[in-house]
Design a protein around this motif. Structure first.
Motif, short mmCIF file in Angstrom:
data_model
loop_
_atom_site.label_atom_id
_atom_site.label_comp_id
_atom_site.label_asym_id
_atom_site.label_seq_id
_atom_site.Cartn_x
_atom_site.Cartn_y
_atom_site.Cartn_z
N PHE A 155 10.75 -0.21 -0.30
CA PHE A 155 10.23 -1.40 -0.62
C PHE A 155 8.64 -1.16 -0.79
N THR A 156 7.96 -0.81 0.35
CA THR A 156 6.44 -0.54 0.11
C THR A 156 6.06 0.70 -0.91
N ILE A 175 6.03 -5.76 -7.16
CA ILE A 175 5.66 -5.63 -6.06
C ILE A 175 4.80 -4.66 -5.45
N GLU A 176 4.27 -4.04 -6.72
CA GLU A 176 3.02 -3.01 -6.32
C GLU A 176 2.04 -3.37 -5.26
N GLY A 177 1.77 -2.56 -4.35
CA GLY A 177 0.79 -2.95 -3.30
C GLY A 177 1.15 -3.91 -2.34
N LEU A 178 2.28 -4.46 -2.35
CA LEU A 178 2.94 -5.24 -1.24
C LEU A 178 3.73 -4.24 -0.15
N LYS A 179 3.67 -4.95 1.01
CA LYS A 179 4.29 -4.00 1.98
C LYS A 179 5.75 -4.59 2.45
N GLY A 180 6.77 -3.57 2.42
CA GLY A 180 7.99 -3.91 2.82
C GLY A 180 8.03 -4.42 4.17
N ILE A 181 9.31 -5.15 4.61
CA ILE A 181 9.54 -5.32 5.91
C ILE A 181 10.84 -5.07 6.38
N PRO A 203 21.14 -12.34 14.27
CA PRO A 203 21.23 -10.99 14.21
C PRO A 203 20.41 -10.10 13.38
N PRO A 204 20.36 -8.94 13.59
CA PRO A 204 19.57 -7.96 12.89
C PRO A 204 20.61 -7.46 11.46
N ALA A 205 20.29 -7.21 10.43
CA ALA A 205 18.84 -6.98 9.82
C ALA A 205 18.91 -7.27 8.56
N ALA A 206 17.62 -7.51 7.84
CA ALA A 206 17.53 -7.87 6.51
C ALA A 206 16.37 -7.33 6.07
N PRO A 207 16.02 -6.11 5.79
CA PRO A 207 14.85 -5.57 5.30
C PRO A 207 14.66 -6.19 3.85
N GLY A 208 13.35 -6.25 3.53
CA GLY A 208 12.82 -6.92 2.20
C GLY A 208 11.47 -6.74 2.04
N ILE A 209 11.15 -8.03 1.47
CA ILE A 209 9.61 -8.14 1.26
C ILE A 209 9.41 -9.64 1.11
N GLY A 322 -3.00 -13.14 4.49
CA GLY A 322 -3.32 -12.20 3.45
C GLY A 322 -2.70 -12.43 2.40
N LEU A 323 -1.36 -13.08 2.06
CA LEU A 323 -0.57 -13.32 1.02
C LEU A 323 -0.69 -14.81 0.73
N GLU A 324 -1.29 -14.88 -0.64
CA GLU A 324 -1.32 -16.48 -0.79
C GLU A 324 0.11 -17.39 -0.86
#
Ligand SMILES: [Fe+2]
Length: 359
Positions: A155-156, A175-181, A203-209, A322-324
């Motif tokens: 994602f990053t 998603i340019e310039g945004l950091k994945g989580i 519970p874990p996990a759900a990576p994304g943005i 940092g994000l609006e």
């Protein structure tokens, strides 16, 4: 696929093993840590007892705050919390949240250095014991963590996410310039022996943005849960949500009851802020999570959960400032069950199926 988890008034011994895993492996709980457990009547008392007793056994200083039942999660961002629990939170190093979820005082706790672990994503619930045993005990949390980190990196590095589905989704986001989580939910990194996260929802996990305002165009055919107002609703047929520059401009589908209820609820929200989003976009990767009313649905492997509405607390609690953000009195979510996800053309999930992760 919709299931009602088993519930009981008796304590399952496996739950003690799960809470031990949470405290020891995911929190690195140390003697002397001030632990505040926040709960309400939704969560069985014996579940609270295990979180309290295990922390005591590890030498922590523990206090439990039981509170009046808050509004449902979707309406919660605008809720005024009891000042006594707010005051108690200021003294805590670790908050075990079985009742709150998004709240300004929780964001403040993080900003002054406390950590929060939310078994059940902050709402607790009668089925939390069975849910956490199933999704965390026989699952390799370290393997899931490595996979979540790998997806975070994708994602990053990507500049565009595109989601399609045979149900009718065709949606893109810059998603340019945004950091994945990664959202692997470890507060503690066993490799580097350092504190790495402020807020963890189990519970874990759900990576994304997490997204700023005005991102996302196209149509999403949502065919999993809708969590909105005080409802968990499973659509009888896909609901088509049309997005233009990060705002839902049309909701339609053959499930007229859901479509009309959702539109009516959104029409009543000041400034139309309940239609702004997505504010988060997450890919579930837990192989044991199920589709039920417990927020474990967000972690169901191969599904996408999108969050709409308020992100002013989310951006503080999850990804720093940092994000609006979108400021709204509501935050709601829905799921796409069989998405195909492309990150700059690389397919990470196809028709809801993810390949087995290999390091
Ligand atoms: Fe959400």
């Amino acid at each position: 696929m919709l299931s009602v988890p088993e519930t009981t008034t008796g304590l399952k011994p496996e739950f003690i093993a799960v809470v031990d895993k949470i405290y020891r492996q995911m929190c690195n709980l140390q003697a002397g840590t001030r632990v505040l457990i926040i709960t309400d009547s939704r969560t069985p008392r014996h579940v609270v007892t295990v979180f309290m007793g295990m922390a005591m056994a590890m030498g922590a200083v523990v206090s439990v705050s039981e509170n009046f039942l808050a509004p449902p999660p979707a309406d919660q961002p605008g809720f005024e919390w009891n000042p006594m629990v707010v005051a108690a939170s200021r003294e805590a190093d670790l908050i075990v949240d079985l009742a709150v979820g998004y709240a300004s005082f929780m964001a403040e706790a993080i900003e002054r250095g406390a950590q929060i672990i939310s078994p059940g994503d902050g709402t607790g619930g009668h089925h939390i014991e069975e849910s956490l045993i199933r999704t965390m005990l026989d699952v390799d949390l370290y393997q899931m963590r490595r996979e979540a980190i790998a997806i975070e990196r994708l994602f990053t590095s990507a500049s565009e996410v595109r989601m399609t589905s045979e149900e009718g989704t065709d949606f893109t986001m810059n998603i340019e310039g945004l950091k994945g989580i990664a959202s692997h939910e470890f507060l503690w990194d066993p490799d580097t022996q350092t504190k790495i996260l402020d807020w963890s929802a189990l519970p874990p996990a759900a990576p994304g943005i997490v997204l700023p305002k005005f991102r996302g165009d196209g149509v999403v055919a949502a065919d999993g849960f809708f969590l909105y107002s005080d409802l968990h609703q499973f659509p009888k047929s896909p609901v088509f949500l049309t997005f233009e520059k990060g705002k839902i401009v049309d909701i339609r589908g053959d499930d007229r009851l859901l479509v009309s209820r959702l539109n009516r609820w959104l029409d009543g929200i000041e400034g139309d802020t309940g239609r702004f989003g997505p504010v988060h976009f997450n890919l579930g990767i837990n192989p044991k999570a199920r589709l039920n009313e417990h927020p474990e649905f967000e972690k169901l492997r191969g599904t996408i959960t999108m969050g709409i509405g308020d992100s002013s607390l989310l951006t503080r609690m999850w990804n720093g400032a940092g994000l609006e953000p979108v400021v709204s009195d509501v935050h709601w979510d829905f799921i796409v069950m069989r998405p195909t996800i492309h990150l700059d053309g690389k397919t990470i999930c196809e028709r809801g199926i993810m390949p087995e992760f290999k390091d």
